[in-house]
Each structure stands twice: as structure tokens, then as C-alpha cells.
Design an enzyme around this catalytic site. Sequence first.
Site, PDB file in Angstrom:
ATOM      1  N   THR A   1      62.098  38.017  73.046  1.00  0.00           N
ATOM      2  CA  THR A   1      62.967  38.126  71.873  1.00  0.00           C
ATOM      3  C   THR A   1      63.898  39.320  72.049  1.00  0.00           C
ATOM      4  O   THR A   1      63.462  40.458  72.026  1.00  0.00           O
ATOM      5  CB  THR A   1      62.109  38.293  70.596  1.00  0.00           C
ATOM      6  OG1 THR A   1      61.039  37.356  70.661  1.00  0.00           O
ATOM      7  CG2 THR A   1      62.930  38.044  69.352  1.00  0.00           C
TER       8      THR A   1
ATOM      9  N   HIS B   1      57.510  45.564  69.818  1.00  0.00           N
ATOM     10  CA  HIS B   1      58.271  45.136  71.002  1.00  0.00           C
ATOM     11  C   HIS B   1      58.376  46.278  72.002  1.00  0.00           C
ATOM     12  O   HIS B   1      58.887  47.351  71.670  1.00  0.00           O
ATOM     13  CB  HIS B   1      59.678  44.616  70.667  1.00  0.00           C
ATOM     14  CG  HIS B   1      60.106  43.563  71.662  1.00  0.00           C
ATOM     15  ND1 HIS B   1      60.589  43.872  72.902  1.00  0.00           N
ATOM     16  CD2 HIS B   1      60.052  42.215  71.623  1.00  0.00           C
ATOM     17  CE1 HIS B   1      60.842  42.758  73.572  1.00  0.00           C
ATOM     18  NE2 HIS B   1      60.510  41.736  72.814  1.00  0.00           N
TER      19      HIS B   1
ATOM     20  N   ARG C   1      57.117  29.180  70.664  1.00  0.00           N
ATOM     21  CA  ARG C   1      58.541  29.086  71.004  1.00  0.00           C
ATOM     22  C   ARG C   1      58.969  27.628  71.080  1.00  0.00           C
ATOM     23  O   ARG C   1      58.163  26.741  71.337  1.00  0.00           O
ATOM     24  CB  ARG C   1      58.816  29.768  72.354  1.00  0.00           C
ATOM     25  CG  ARG C   1      58.618  31.276  72.337  1.00  0.00           C
ATOM     26  CD  ARG C   1      59.077  31.887  73.657  1.00  0.00           C
ATOM     27  NE  ARG C   1      60.522  31.885  73.743  1.00  0.00           N
ATOM     28  CZ  ARG C   1      61.296  32.949  73.486  1.00  0.00           C
ATOM     29  NH1 ARG C   1      60.762  34.099  73.167  1.00  0.00           N
ATOM     30  NH2 ARG C   1      62.602  32.853  73.577  1.00  0.00           N
TER      31      ARG C   1
ATOM     32  N   HIS D   1      50.775  35.925  76.346  1.00  0.00           N
ATOM     33  CA  HIS D   1      50.784  35.931  77.814  1.00  0.00           C
ATOM     34  C   HIS D   1      49.450  35.549  78.435  1.00  0.00           C
ATOM     35  O   HIS D   1      49.368  35.339  79.643  1.00  0.00           O
ATOM     36  CB  HIS D   1      51.346  37.246  78.341  1.00  0.00           C
ATOM     37  CG  HIS D   1      52.808  37.359  78.016  1.00  0.00           C
ATOM     38  ND1 HIS D   1      53.698  36.345  78.263  1.00  0.00           N
ATOM     39  CD2 HIS D   1      53.522  38.334  77.391  1.00  0.00           C
ATOM     40  CE1 HIS D   1      54.898  36.686  77.835  1.00  0.00           C
ATOM     41  NE2 HIS D   1      54.818  37.883  77.286  1.00  0.00           N
TER      42      HIS D   1
ATOM     43  N   GLU E   1      59.553  43.638  60.241  1.00  0.00           N
ATOM     44  CA  GLU E   1      59.027  44.194  61.491  1.00  0.00           C
ATOM     45  C   GLU E   1      60.214  44.771  62.236  1.00  0.00           C
ATOM     46  O   GLU E   1      61.150  44.052  62.599  1.00  0.00           O
ATOM     47  CB  GLU E   1      58.327  43.111  62.314  1.00  0.00           C
ATOM     48  CG  GLU E   1      57.767  43.700  63.616  1.00  0.00           C
ATOM     49  CD  GLU E   1      56.764  42.790  64.312  1.00  0.00           C
ATOM     50  OE1 GLU E   1      56.016  42.074  63.635  1.00  0.00           O
ATOM     51  OE2 GLU E   1      56.744  42.830  65.559  1.00  0.00           O
TER      52      GLU E   1
ATOM     53  N   ASN F   1      49.408  40.446  70.333  1.00  0.00           N
ATOM     54  CA  ASN F   1      50.117  39.221  70.694  1.00  0.00           C
ATOM     55  C   ASN F   1      49.495  38.672  71.980  1.00  0.00           C
ATOM     56  O   ASN F   1      49.548  39.324  73.026  1.00  0.00           O
ATOM     57  CB  ASN F   1      51.602  39.562  70.871  1.00  0.00           C
ATOM     58  CG  ASN F   1      52.416  38.352  71.231  1.00  0.00           C
ATOM     59  OD1 ASN F   1      51.983  37.521  72.016  1.00  0.00           O
ATOM     60  ND2 ASN F   1      53.602  38.240  70.664  1.00  0.00           N
TER      61      ASN F   1
ATOM     62  N   GLU G   1      54.482  33.887  64.851  1.00  0.00           N
ATOM     63  CA  GLU G   1      55.906  34.204  65.056  1.00  0.00           C
ATOM     64  C   GLU G   1      56.634  32.918  65.368  1.00  0.00           C
ATOM     65  O   GLU G   1      56.161  32.114  66.183  1.00  0.00           O
ATOM     66  CB  GLU G   1      56.069  35.140  66.257  1.00  0.00           C
ATOM     67  CG  GLU G   1      55.675  36.552  65.989  1.00  0.00           C
ATOM     68  CD  GLU G   1      55.818  37.401  67.250  1.00  0.00           C
ATOM     69  OE1 GLU G   1      56.332  36.907  68.270  1.00  0.00           O
ATOM     70  OE2 GLU G   1      55.386  38.539  67.215  1.00  0.00           O
TER      71      GLU G   1
ATOM     72  N   ARG H   1      56.788  27.625  76.062  1.00  0.00           N
ATOM     73  CA  ARG H   1      56.567  28.163  77.408  1.00  0.00           C
ATOM     74  C   ARG H   1      55.220  28.858  77.541  1.00  0.00           C
ATOM     75  O   ARG H   1      54.729  29.052  78.634  1.00  0.00           O
ATOM     76  CB  ARG H   1      57.699  29.102  77.819  1.00  0.00           C
ATOM     77  CG  ARG H   1      57.704  30.408  77.079  1.00  0.00           C
ATOM     78  CD  ARG H   1      58.757  31.335  77.622  1.00  0.00           C
ATOM     79  NE  ARG H   1      60.093  30.890  77.271  1.00  0.00           N
ATOM     80  CZ  ARG H   1      61.129  31.727  77.115  1.00  0.00           C
ATOM     81  NH1 ARG H   1      60.966  33.016  77.312  1.00  0.00           N
ATOM     82  NH2 ARG H   1      62.310  31.288  76.766  1.00  0.00           N
TER      83      ARG H   1
ATOM     84  N   HIS I   1      53.285  33.518  69.231  1.00  0.00           N
ATOM     85  CA  HIS I   1      54.670  33.075  69.066  1.00  0.00           C
ATOM     86  C   HIS I   1      54.791  31.655  69.606  1.00  0.00           C
ATOM     87  O   HIS I   1      54.648  31.434  70.810  1.00  0.00           O
ATOM     88  CB  HIS I   1      55.587  34.033  69.845  1.00  0.00           C
ATOM     89  CG  HIS I   1      57.052  33.765  69.682  1.00  0.00           C
ATOM     90  ND1 HIS I   1      58.013  34.580  70.227  1.00  0.00           N
ATOM     91  CD2 HIS I   1      57.733  32.780  69.042  1.00  0.00           C
ATOM     92  CE1 HIS I   1      59.218  34.094  69.925  1.00  0.00           C
ATOM     93  NE2 HIS I   1      59.068  33.008  69.220  1.00  0.00           N
TER      94      HIS I   1
END
Length: 235
Positions: free
Chosen positions: A103, A188, A47, A12, A153, A9, A72, A51, A45
Site C-alpha cells: 500500500t 507501515h 487484496r 506474508h 490509521e 499483519n 484491510e 496475491r 489484507h
Amino acid sequence: MNPIRLGVNIDHIATVRNARGGLDPSPMRAARAVLAAGADSITMHLREDRRHIREDDVLAVRAAITAPLNLEMAATDEMVRFALQVRPHACCLVPEKRTEVTTEGGLDVASQRASLAPVVAALREAGIRVSLFIDPNPAQLEASAAIGAQVVELHTGAYAQGVPGELDRLRAAAALTTTLGLQCHAGHGLTFKNTPPVAALPEVEELNIGHFLVGEAFFVGLYAVIRRMKMVMAR
Ligand code: PXP
């Protein structure tokens, strides 16, 4: 048995880019780098508040890589429209609250069957593999299979926080995926330390990991980056 796959992922990378504005660090460059290092797929992801990852990041990565892209997203009309435009390899439907930092819990599929089933069907019709991000709870697994998801998942957040009994819940949920004909992924809060017991669950085919990997990459990379800047300055 196939080796377990790693989806990275890269959200970031975009978080750091957005802190300054501009183009760097580039999520597309990060996607290429993690694939070159042996990752099996890229997870992003999108969102609602954008963000970190934005539409242009998803489109750029989609065009730049041949490896699977896992998008995602929340199960909203806006996101479904975008997914049908992008046509990623996979979509993972996640719950989303504007105020959450990440999440927080799994999707409550059991109580939202009626609204989720058409989303699953629309994505599947477009040839997109659909995954539902759920807590390791039998009712959620059964509902996920009932509305046609191919993958679940399992949310490993509580396990990663050390909640007693969570590894047992993950083990039982993973075992149930076989009975229900679901592929089993997990993710996660996974780190070098807490990943091995999850990776050892025989049903788990893929892990999606982000925050820890991006944070750890700073420390693995800082030495080389500082050395190079000192050389650049000395020239
Ligand atoms: N899987 C899903 C569905 C997620 O929402 C996230 C966080 O965005 C992850 C995996 C990765 O979690 P982490 O960043 O804690 O590794």
C-alpha cells in the site's frame, strides 16, 4: 492509560504459502502463534488480486480466534459484501493499485468523501469499527471524521523511509485526532528501530505491523528449526 496494542499483519505467511501452493505455512496457525505471544489482534489484507490472503484464510482465522480481526480492504462493493459476511471486529479501508508492491500511500478521503461515506456507513451499521488508512495530513483527518470513521490509521511509510519532518507530521496528526474525536492507529514499515518514537505518541492506541515481523521471525526461528531437523534426520 491503556498500553498500546499490537495488531500483527499475517499476509506474508500466505505469501510464502502461495509461493509453493498447498497449505503450509498456515495463516491460521500463524494467527494463533502471534496471539499466544501477546499480540492483541490479527490484521489481514484481502487484496483484489488475492496475491496473499484469500477469502478462505479470512474465514478460517475469523472462526479460529476470539481476539479482534482487522480486515484491510479497498472500498469496493465486492469487499464490502465480503466484510458484511465475515463481520470482523474492524475494517481498515486502504487505497489499492493492482501494480503496487504494498500500500503506497494513504486513502485520499478528502477527494473521495462521496464514495467513501456510504461504505463507512454500511460497515458501521453492521457493527464493524471503521478505520481509514491515511497520510498524516490535517485535511485527510478532517474528512475522515466528517464521513463518520471511528479510527484513522496514520501511514508511517514515509517516516519509516526517513523522510525529513515526517515524525513531526505524525505528531501533529496524532494530536489532531483527539480534537476530532478519532481513535489513532499507525502502521507501515515499522521495525524494532523506528517503532519507539511512534509508540511514544500519546494518542496512538494501536500499531499494525507485518512485513518486518514476518521477516524477523525467520531469523529468530531458523536456529530451532534447523536443530530439530538435524535431530529428526539422526533418528
Ligand atoms: N497498516 C496498513 C493499513 C497496511 O496496508 C499495512 C501493509 O499491508 C500495514 C499496516 C503493515 O505494514 P508493514 O507490512 O510494512 O508492517
